[in-house]
Design a protein around this motif. Sequence first.
Motif, PDB file in Angstrom:
ATOM      1  N   SER A  90       0.832  -1.212   0.000  1.00 51.21           N
ATOM      2  CA  SER A  90       0.000   0.000   0.000  1.00 51.21           C
ATOM      3  C   SER A  90       0.860   1.253   0.000  1.00 51.21           C
ATOM      4  N   ALA A  91       1.952   1.230   0.771  1.00 48.29           N
ATOM      5  CA  ALA A  91       2.867   2.373   0.770  1.00 48.29           C
ATOM      6  C   ALA A  91       3.465   2.581  -0.612  1.00 48.29           C
ATOM      7  N   ALA A  92       3.851   1.480  -1.255  1.00 45.74           N
ATOM      8  CA  ALA A  92       4.398   1.587  -2.610  1.00 45.74           C
ATOM      9  C   ALA A  92       3.370   2.186  -3.567  1.00 45.74           C
ATOM     10  N   ALA A  93       2.121   1.719  -3.463  1.00 49.94           N
ATOM     11  CA  ALA A  93       1.072   2.249  -4.334  1.00 49.94           C
ATOM     12  C   ALA A  93       0.838   3.731  -4.086  1.00 49.94           C
ATOM     13  N   ALA A  94       0.848   4.135  -2.806  1.00 44.93           N
ATOM     14  CA  ALA A  94       0.642   5.541  -2.465  1.00 44.93           C
ATOM     15  C   ALA A  94       1.712   6.432  -3.093  1.00 44.93           C
ATOM     16  N   LEU A  95       2.902   5.881  -3.291  1.00 43.16           N
ATOM     17  CA  LEU A  95       4.010   6.625  -3.892  1.00 43.16           C
ATOM     18  C   LEU A  95       4.030   6.524  -5.411  1.00 43.16           C
ATOM     19  N   GLY A  96       3.046   5.836  -5.981  1.00 44.48           N
ATOM     20  CA  GLY A  96       2.937   5.746  -7.426  1.00 44.48           C
ATOM     21  C   GLY A  96       3.763   4.654  -8.057  1.00 44.48           C
TER      22      GLY A  96
ATOM     23  N   ALA B 218       0.920  10.159  -1.921  1.00 44.73           N
ATOM     24  CA  ALA B 218       1.853  10.841  -1.030  1.00 44.73           C
ATOM     25  C   ALA B 218       3.213  10.938  -1.702  1.00 44.73           C
ATOM     26  N   ARG B 219       3.973  11.954  -1.288  1.00 45.14           N
ATOM     27  CA  ARG B 219       5.343  12.105  -1.788  1.00 45.14           C
ATOM     28  C   ARG B 219       6.332  11.356  -0.904  1.00 45.14           C
ATOM     29  N   HIS B 220       6.035  11.256   0.373  1.00 44.16           N
ATOM     30  CA  HIS B 220       6.855  10.510   1.315  1.00 44.16           C
ATOM     31  C   HIS B 220       5.934   9.631   2.157  1.00 44.16           C
ATOM     32  N   VAL B 221       6.311   8.383   2.354  1.00 47.16           N
ATOM     33  CA  VAL B 221       5.587   7.499   3.273  1.00 47.16           C
ATOM     34  C   VAL B 221       6.600   6.916   4.263  1.00 47.16           C
ATOM     35  N   VAL B 222       6.300   7.089   5.551  1.00 48.68           N
ATOM     36  CA  VAL B 222       7.068   6.456   6.614  1.00 48.68           C
ATOM     37  C   VAL B 222       6.198   5.371   7.212  1.00 48.68           C
ATOM     38  N   THR B 223       6.666   4.135   7.199  1.00 47.15           N
ATOM     39  CA  THR B 223       5.943   3.026   7.820  1.00 47.15           C
ATOM     40  C   THR B 223       6.732   2.562   9.031  1.00 47.15           C
ATOM     41  N   CYS B 224       6.126   2.685  10.200  1.00 46.01           N
ATOM     42  CA  CYS B 224       6.764   2.274  11.451  1.00 46.01           C
ATOM     43  C   CYS B 224       6.125   0.970  11.910  1.00 46.01           C
ATOM     44  N   LEU B 225       6.930  -0.082  11.984  1.00 51.69           N
ATOM     45  CA  LEU B 225       6.442  -1.373  12.447  1.00 51.69           C
ATOM     46  C   LEU B 225       6.933  -1.588  13.881  1.00 51.69           C
TER      47      LEU B 225
ATOM     48  N   LEU C 160       7.199  14.980   9.526  1.00 53.18           N
ATOM     49  CA  LEU C 160       6.543  14.858   8.225  1.00 53.18           C
ATOM     50  C   LEU C 160       6.338  16.214   7.563  1.00 53.18           C
ATOM     51  N   PRO C 161       6.803  16.399   6.329  1.00 49.08           N
ATOM     52  CA  PRO C 161       6.450  17.600   5.568  1.00 49.08           C
ATOM     53  C   PRO C 161       5.066  17.437   4.940  1.00 49.08           C
ATOM     54  N   PRO C 162       4.474  18.521   4.459  1.00 49.45           N
ATOM     55  CA  PRO C 162       3.190  18.397   3.747  1.00 49.45           C
ATOM     56  C   PRO C 162       3.288  17.404   2.597  1.00 49.45           C
ATOM     57  N   GLY C 163       2.189  16.697   2.365  1.00 50.57           N
ATOM     58  CA  GLY C 163       2.154  15.736   1.270  1.00 50.57           C
ATOM     59  C   GLY C 163       2.753  14.399   1.605  1.00 50.57           C
ATOM     60  N   SER C 164       2.957  14.132   2.896  1.00 52.03           N
ATOM     61  CA  SER C 164       3.533  12.863   3.316  1.00 52.03           C
ATOM     62  C   SER C 164       2.569  12.128   4.239  1.00 52.03           C
ATOM     63  N   ALA C 165       2.934  10.897   4.605  1.00 55.30           N
ATOM     64  CA  ALA C 165       2.062  10.074   5.444  1.00 55.30           C
ATOM     65  C   ALA C 165       2.906   9.204   6.355  1.00 55.30           C
ATOM     66  N   LEU C 166       2.386   9.002   7.565  1.00 54.67           N
ATOM     67  CA  LEU C 166       2.967   8.060   8.527  1.00 54.67           C
ATOM     68  C   LEU C 166       1.968   6.952   8.764  1.00 54.67           C
ATOM     69  N   LEU C 167       2.406   5.701   8.605  1.00 55.19           N
ATOM     70  CA  LEU C 167       1.569   4.539   8.869  1.00 55.19           C
ATOM     71  C   LEU C 167       2.242   3.698   9.949  1.00 55.19           C
TER      72      LEU C 167
END
Length: 363
Positions: free
Chosen positions: A12-18, A31-38, A223-230
């Motif tokens: 999903s993170a990969a898809a969000a980044l196109g 999103a332009r940046h995705v941070v995934t914290c496991l 996080l800058p604008p246009g990014s996401a944390l999951l």
Amino acid sequence: MAVTTLAQVATSAAAALGVPGFDDAVGIGPARHVVTCLVDGLGANLLARHAELAPRLASMTGAPISAVFPTTTPVGLGSFGTGLMPGVHGLVGASFLLPESDQMLSPLQWGGDPVPVAVQPEPTVFEAVARSGVTMTTVSPEAYRESGLTRAVLRGGSYRGADTLDARLEQVGAILRSEARSFTYVYWAELDRTGHEFGVDSDEWRAALVRVDALVHGLAGTLPPGSALLVTADHGMVDCARSERIQVDDRAALMAGVERIGGEPRARHIYTRLGAAADVADAWQSEVGDVVRVMSRADVVASGLLGDVDAALADRIGDVMAVATGGAMLATRGDALVSSLIGQHGALTDDEVLIPALLHRPA
């Protein structure tokens, strides 16, 4: 409705980044940046019971998703990293048999033998992201950089060793200051270790959850604008009372016909002598069937618990599997330390299976 699983988080993170070829099943959005914290061991039910200790996590949007089975770190990271269910990536337990070499593999203690890409040759999500031109980075303890598990299921992109909370935040901040699109994977192990040793009802576990929330708060602040944390997890955890511990080695009926026992105390792979599988399954059902779900290998494959199972990998599954129900655990002297711990996981209770998929996007 199909259940969203851990296998769909990195995809999903990969898809969000196109990145082409992936779907955003979790609903991150472009999103332009995705941070995934496991966060290792952060069960959704555990988090809900202690929401007051984790206000940043409690403020995030999202609903629980499903871990993969067995609910343990090597299996979960295998599905997270490859986007595949365990029956295809082939990491089927905390320890399991590699029939081609007749050796037991414990992925958390894995170095270079057997060769990681030979055990798990499927391409990873991280490799696909890096090939697409997106900056792919793992931020995790330095000790895991060259581990067999990392090279088997989390290979791809660059690796930044970071052993403390502040070091992780510093590394992530540096990545996000770049204009380039990025997928950053952050791993946090402390909560799981604390739960194992002290239990999920302990003051120590609660203090560790507070530190998880501090990490997440810090990540959100980078996080800058246009990014996401999951924020997600690999599994939850349950406390197992000493009174519910079954010492497998001390029960002759359970050991008759058994050659090896793998897995962990909540989900055991039992490898039997030739032709003994049916008798072993019957013996386990008779002895512990009131607190353990006993399945043949064929039962496990047919159940779909591992997803579709590649026929070439089926023999990695025990001839018999024994999965604890309630608070039971199946202790062995072969993994005496793990078998002595209070907190356990691997089985199919909601506390072990349900994990968070929590999203934050800056305004």
